[in-house]
Design an enzyme around this catalytic site. Structure first.
Site, PDB file in Angstrom:
ATOM      1  N   ASP A  24      21.017 -24.781  18.034  1.00 24.23           N
ATOM      2  CA  ASP A  24      22.276 -24.575  18.749  1.00 24.23           C
ATOM      3  C   ASP A  24      22.220 -25.398  20.027  1.00 24.23           C
ATOM      4  O   ASP A  24      21.153 -25.542  20.640  1.00 24.23           O
ATOM      5  CB  ASP A  24      22.468 -23.096  19.097  1.00 24.23           C
ATOM      6  CG  ASP A  24      22.771 -22.242  17.878  1.00 24.23           C
ATOM      7  OD1 ASP A  24      23.546 -22.695  17.026  1.00 24.23           O
ATOM      8  OD2 ASP A  24      22.241 -21.123  17.799  1.00 24.23           O
ATOM      9  N   CYS A  35      19.230 -20.560  16.359  1.00 26.87           N
ATOM     10  CA  CYS A  35      19.897 -19.377  15.830  1.00 26.87           C
ATOM     11  C   CYS A  35      18.803 -18.396  15.393  1.00 26.87           C
ATOM     12  O   CYS A  35      17.876 -18.782  14.666  1.00 26.87           O
ATOM     13  CB  CYS A  35      20.785 -19.747  14.649  1.00 26.87           C
ATOM     14  SG  CYS A  35      21.484 -18.305  13.805  1.00 26.87           S
TER      15      CYS A  35
END
EC number: 1.7.1.13
Length: 151
Positions: free
Chosen positions: A56, A49
């Site tokens: 992620d 992120c």
């Protein structure tokens, strides 16, 4: 084997530090006169992120109809790995991967599905393609079910 003019296949190569440092390579397509679809699946794609630095995770499905060139798969693996420490939003990562493949391989057609696992309770699915699929090309379903929690 003919000289494929690749720098990573058959060699020990360190993972690139970033997508900008990664080298995505192509090889000649011996079936360039045939309309067909090739699929790459990366079920453990990771990035960060850009705001929080938290990891992620996505399941990427890349379908393309090669023209004169094929994507060399080891270089693709290394290119995808280069996102591991790269901060970028889901949409940007997904489209960036697809556009890089288009830039290097110049396929007849390409589509990507980025199926991102939930963070903050929201899964994000990102889809991009170069245009309509060529007439006569068999394009199977990407085979990834919509995210479903316990509900």
């Amino acid at each position: 084997m003919t000289d494929l003019n690749v720098t990573q296949l058959g060699r020990v190569v360190d993972a690139p530090e970033s997508p900008e440092a990664a080298v995505l390579e192509r090889v000649p397509n011996p079936q360039s006169d045939v309309l067909y679809l090739a699929r790459f699946v990366a079920p453990e794609f990771t990035s960060l992120c850009p705001v929080t630095g938290q990891p992620d995770f996505a399941h990427l499905v890349i379908d393309y109809a090669p023209g004169d060139w094929l994507i060399e798969s080891k270089s693709l693996k290394l290119y995808l790995t280069s996102f591991r420490n790269h901060g970028s939003f889901h949409e940007d990562c997904t489209v960036k991967v697809a556009r890089k493949i288009v830039e290097i391989a110049q396929p007849r057609w390409l589509r990507i599905g980025g199926y991102w696992y939930p963070r903050g309770g929201i899964p994000i699915d990102v889809f991009w393609q170069t245009g309509p699929a060529p007439e006569g090309l068999w394009v199977p379903d990407q085979g990834v079910a919509p995210y479903r929690g316990r509900g």
